[in-house]
Design a protein around this motif. Structure first.
Motif, PDB file in Angstrom:
ATOM      1  N   ARG A   1       0.864  -1.181   0.000  1.00 53.92           N
ATOM      2  CA  ARG A   1       0.000   0.000   0.000  1.00 53.92           C
ATOM      3  C   ARG A   1       0.899   1.228   0.000  1.00 53.92           C
ATOM      4  O   ARG A   1       1.819   1.316   0.802  1.00 53.92           O
ATOM      5  CB  ARG A   1      -0.922  -0.009   1.216  1.00 53.92           C
ATOM      6  CG  ARG A   1      -1.974   1.073   1.196  1.00 53.92           C
ATOM      7  CD  ARG A   1      -3.123   0.818   2.168  1.00 53.92           C
ATOM      8  NE  ARG A   1      -2.721   0.496   3.511  1.00 53.92           N
ATOM      9  CZ  ARG A   1      -3.472   0.751   4.604  1.00 53.92           C
ATOM     10  NH1 ARG A   1      -4.660   1.328   4.476  1.00 53.92           N
ATOM     11  NH2 ARG A   1      -3.058   0.407   5.799  1.00 53.92           N
TER      12      ARG A   1
ATOM     13  N   ALA B   1       1.104   5.680  -0.491  1.00 48.13           N
ATOM     14  CA  ALA B   1       0.405   6.966  -0.515  1.00 48.13           C
ATOM     15  C   ALA B   1       1.366   8.027  -1.034  1.00 48.13           C
ATOM     16  O   ALA B   1       2.499   8.139  -0.552  1.00 48.13           O
ATOM     17  CB  ALA B   1      -0.095   7.339   0.878  1.00 48.13           C
TER      18      ALA B   1
ATOM     19  N   THR C   1      -2.283  -1.244  -3.611  1.00 55.68           N
ATOM     20  CA  THR C   1      -3.200  -0.123  -3.430  1.00 55.68           C
ATOM     21  C   THR C   1      -2.404   1.168  -3.460  1.00 55.68           C
ATOM     22  O   THR C   1      -1.452   1.333  -2.680  1.00 55.68           O
ATOM     23  CB  THR C   1      -3.956  -0.218  -2.095  1.00 55.68           C
ATOM     24  OG1 THR C   1      -4.772  -1.396  -2.099  1.00 55.68           O
ATOM     25  CG2 THR C   1      -4.853   0.999  -1.893  1.00 55.68           C
TER      26      THR C   1
ATOM     27  N   ILE D   1      -2.784   5.188  -3.016  1.00 62.85           N
ATOM     28  CA  ILE D   1      -3.572   6.338  -2.581  1.00 62.85           C
ATOM     29  C   ILE D   1      -2.885   7.573  -3.169  1.00 62.85           C
ATOM     30  O   ILE D   1      -1.758   7.915  -2.774  1.00 62.85           O
ATOM     31  CB  ILE D   1      -3.629   6.421  -1.045  1.00 62.85           C
ATOM     32  CG1 ILE D   1      -4.142   5.102  -0.461  1.00 62.85           C
ATOM     33  CG2 ILE D   1      -4.506   7.589  -0.598  1.00 62.85           C
ATOM     34  CD1 ILE D   1      -3.858   4.946   1.022  1.00 62.85           C
TER      35      ILE D   1
ATOM     36  N   THR E   1      -5.614  -1.280  -6.930  1.00 60.68           N
ATOM     37  CA  THR E   1      -6.618  -0.280  -6.551  1.00 60.68           C
ATOM     38  C   THR E   1      -5.963   1.095  -6.599  1.00 60.68           C
ATOM     39  O   THR E   1      -4.904   1.293  -6.001  1.00 60.68           O
ATOM     40  CB  THR E   1      -7.158  -0.526  -5.134  1.00 60.68           C
ATOM     41  OG1 THR E   1      -7.795  -1.804  -5.084  1.00 60.68           O
ATOM     42  CG2 THR E   1      -8.165   0.548  -4.736  1.00 60.68           C
TER      43      THR E   1
ATOM     44  N   ALA F   1      -6.827   4.863  -5.539  1.00 58.00           N
ATOM     45  CA  ALA F   1      -7.761   5.656  -4.740  1.00 58.00           C
ATOM     46  C   ALA F   1      -7.321   7.117  -4.774  1.00 58.00           C
ATOM     47  O   ALA F   1      -6.262   7.459  -4.245  1.00 58.00           O
ATOM     48  CB  ALA F   1      -7.803   5.147  -3.304  1.00 58.00           C
TER      49      ALA F   1
ATOM     50  N   LEU G   1      -2.017   5.448   6.959  1.00 60.56           N
ATOM     51  CA  LEU G   1      -2.508   5.028   5.652  1.00 60.56           C
ATOM     52  C   LEU G   1      -4.008   4.748   5.688  1.00 60.56           C
ATOM     53  O   LEU G   1      -4.723   5.016   4.707  1.00 60.56           O
ATOM     54  CB  LEU G   1      -1.738   3.809   5.158  1.00 60.56           C
ATOM     55  CG  LEU G   1      -0.297   4.103   4.717  1.00 60.56           C
ATOM     56  CD1 LEU G   1       0.469   2.809   4.500  1.00 60.56           C
ATOM     57  CD2 LEU G   1      -0.274   4.935   3.448  1.00 60.56           C
ATOM     58  N   ASP G   2      -4.493   4.202   6.790  1.00 59.29           N
ATOM     59  CA  ASP G   2      -5.938   4.004   6.925  1.00 59.29           C
ATOM     60  C   ASP G   2      -6.666   5.339   6.836  1.00 59.29           C
ATOM     61  O   ASP G   2      -7.701   5.462   6.164  1.00 59.29           O
ATOM     62  CB  ASP G   2      -6.262   3.330   8.262  1.00 59.29           C
ATOM     63  CG  ASP G   2      -5.899   1.852   8.286  1.00 59.29           C
ATOM     64  OD1 ASP G   2      -5.689   1.281   7.201  1.00 59.29           O
ATOM     65  OD2 ASP G   2      -5.836   1.283   9.389  1.00 59.29           O
TER      66      ASP G   2
ATOM     67  N   GLU H   1      -6.573   6.571   3.254  1.00 60.76           N
ATOM     68  CA  GLU H   1      -7.475   5.819   2.384  1.00 60.76           C
ATOM     69  C   GLU H   1      -8.929   6.182   2.650  1.00 60.76           C
ATOM     70  O   GLU H   1      -9.756   6.212   1.725  1.00 60.76           O
ATOM     71  CB  GLU H   1      -7.243   4.319   2.562  1.00 60.76           C
ATOM     72  CG  GLU H   1      -7.882   3.467   1.481  1.00 60.76           C
ATOM     73  CD  GLU H   1      -7.358   2.051   1.453  1.00 60.76           C
ATOM     74  OE1 GLU H   1      -7.850   1.270   0.623  1.00 60.76           O
ATOM     75  OE2 GLU H   1      -6.451   1.718   2.258  1.00 60.76           O
ATOM     76  N   ASN H   2      -9.254   6.477   3.897  1.00 59.74           N
ATOM     77  CA  ASN H   2     -10.618   6.882   4.230  1.00 59.74           C
ATOM     78  C   ASN H   2     -10.986   8.233   3.619  1.00 59.74           C
ATOM     79  O   ASN H   2     -12.172   8.545   3.457  1.00 59.74           O
ATOM     80  CB  ASN H   2     -10.799   6.940   5.749  1.00 59.74           C
ATOM     81  CG  ASN H   2     -10.852   5.566   6.387  1.00 59.74           C
ATOM     82  OD1 ASN H   2     -11.179   4.582   5.731  1.00 59.74           O
ATOM     83  ND2 ASN H   2     -10.511   5.485   7.659  1.00 59.74           N
TER      84      ASN H   2
ATOM     85  N   ALA I   1     -10.066   9.057   0.591  1.00 59.18           N
ATOM     86  CA  ALA I   1     -10.066   8.891  -0.855  1.00 59.18           C
ATOM     87  C   ALA I   1     -11.445   8.525  -1.391  1.00 59.18           C
ATOM     88  O   ALA I   1     -12.321   8.035  -0.674  1.00 59.18           O
ATOM     89  CB  ALA I   1      -9.060   7.808  -1.245  1.00 59.18           C
TER      90      ALA I   1
END
Length: 283
Positions: free
Chosen positions: A113, A115, A169, A171, A204, A206, A259-260, A263-264, A266
């Motif tokens: 993941r 960002a 993923t 972001i 993914t 985002a 990161l959570d 992602e929230n 996005a």
């Protein structure tokens, strides 16, 4: 096994994890050496990643350290990797060590993941985008140095296409999508590539749009690499001076949380693709 003259990041990580197991068991390096039946200096070399060990030796050390986590022990045994070399080793004389360590870490990942706020994710860059990015380096790179970095970056992307592919993923803040690096042609090609990659089952994308108030902004790219067990996860922080590799439990927890939150903030995958199309029309 022979001493490792230049330990790789993977060898260093194995040594560090074995040291953690030894310290948790309450054994000194001298006591551990006596239990295992090797010189004390051997323990220090193993823990420093300067001495290659076999998978069986790792399992034997884990038994001495009374580690009951079989999944962790087998994951550590897997870090030994025998004496095989990866494709990234061909670049060790031509690129900074951290570049090669990133590729090795990604290759062994179960999922990744990332960002980014002002740059495109490296594993999703087109050749033209990568060339434009390295062309902006300070101090300036020579043409052949740029091409070495471009070929290396594109080679890293093979983990997204192999079987099974790595789950990835990205972001991406809208600012990164509108930076315009390389000019309109390069940007349009990059946005088209992001759209195409976002359709893959293992990828993914985002998008974080402008105007999100709670976005925990950071200009530093963050990469979270999951290993075979959570204890072997790694955070990679990218900067102009190279990469920092973090693996302490508190650090892993912190960046999972960051990161959570990112992602929230996005858009959903579908709305992210719509955003990419809108931005492409503006180029």
């Amino acid at each position: 096994m022979a001493a490792a003259q230049t330990p790789t990041l993977r060898q260093k990580r194995l040594g560090a994890e074995l040291r953690k197991l030894r310290e948790r068991s309450g054994l000194s390096s001298t006591a551990a050496a006596a239990e295992i039946g090797v010189p004390q200096a051997r323990i220090s070399m193993i823990e420093g990643g300067r001495y290659r060990v076999s998978a069986e030796r790792v399992r034997a050390m884990a038994r001495v350290y009374t580690c009951g986590d079989s999944d962790l022990v087998e994951a550590l045994a897997g870090l030994t990797g025998g004496r095989s070399r990866g494709w990234w080793d061909e670049y060790r004389e031509r690129l900074p060590a951290s570049f090669v360590d990133v590729a090795e870490t990604e290759h062994h990942a179960t999922s990744i993941r990332v960002a980014v706020v002002v740059a495109m994710p490296g594993l999703l860059q087109t050749i033209d985008q990568a060339r434009a990015t390295f062309g902006q380096s300070t101090p300036a790179l020579l043409p052949h140095e740029i091409e070495h970095r471009v070929s290396f970056r594109i080679k890293r992307q093979e983990i997204l296409y192999r079987e099974p592919p790595v789950s990835y993923t990205a972001i991406v803040h809208e600012a990164a999508l509108r930076m315009g690096s390389g000019g309109p042609r390069v940007v349009r090609g990059q946005l088209d590539h992001l759209l195409a990659m976002s359709e893959r089952d293992n990828v993914t994308v985002a998008v974080v749009p402008f105007g999100v108030a709670d976005f925990p902004a950071s200009g530093q790219p963050i990469t979270y690499v999951e290993g075979p067990v959570p204890q072997l996860d790694t955070v990679i922080l990218d900067s102009d001076y190279g990469c920092d590799f973090l693996d302490a439990e508190a650090q892993l927890m912190k960046y999972r949380s960051v990161l959570d939150r990112m992602e929230n903030c996005a858009l959903s995958p579908k709305r992210s693709r719509d955003a990419l199309r809108r931005i492409a029309k503006d180029v």
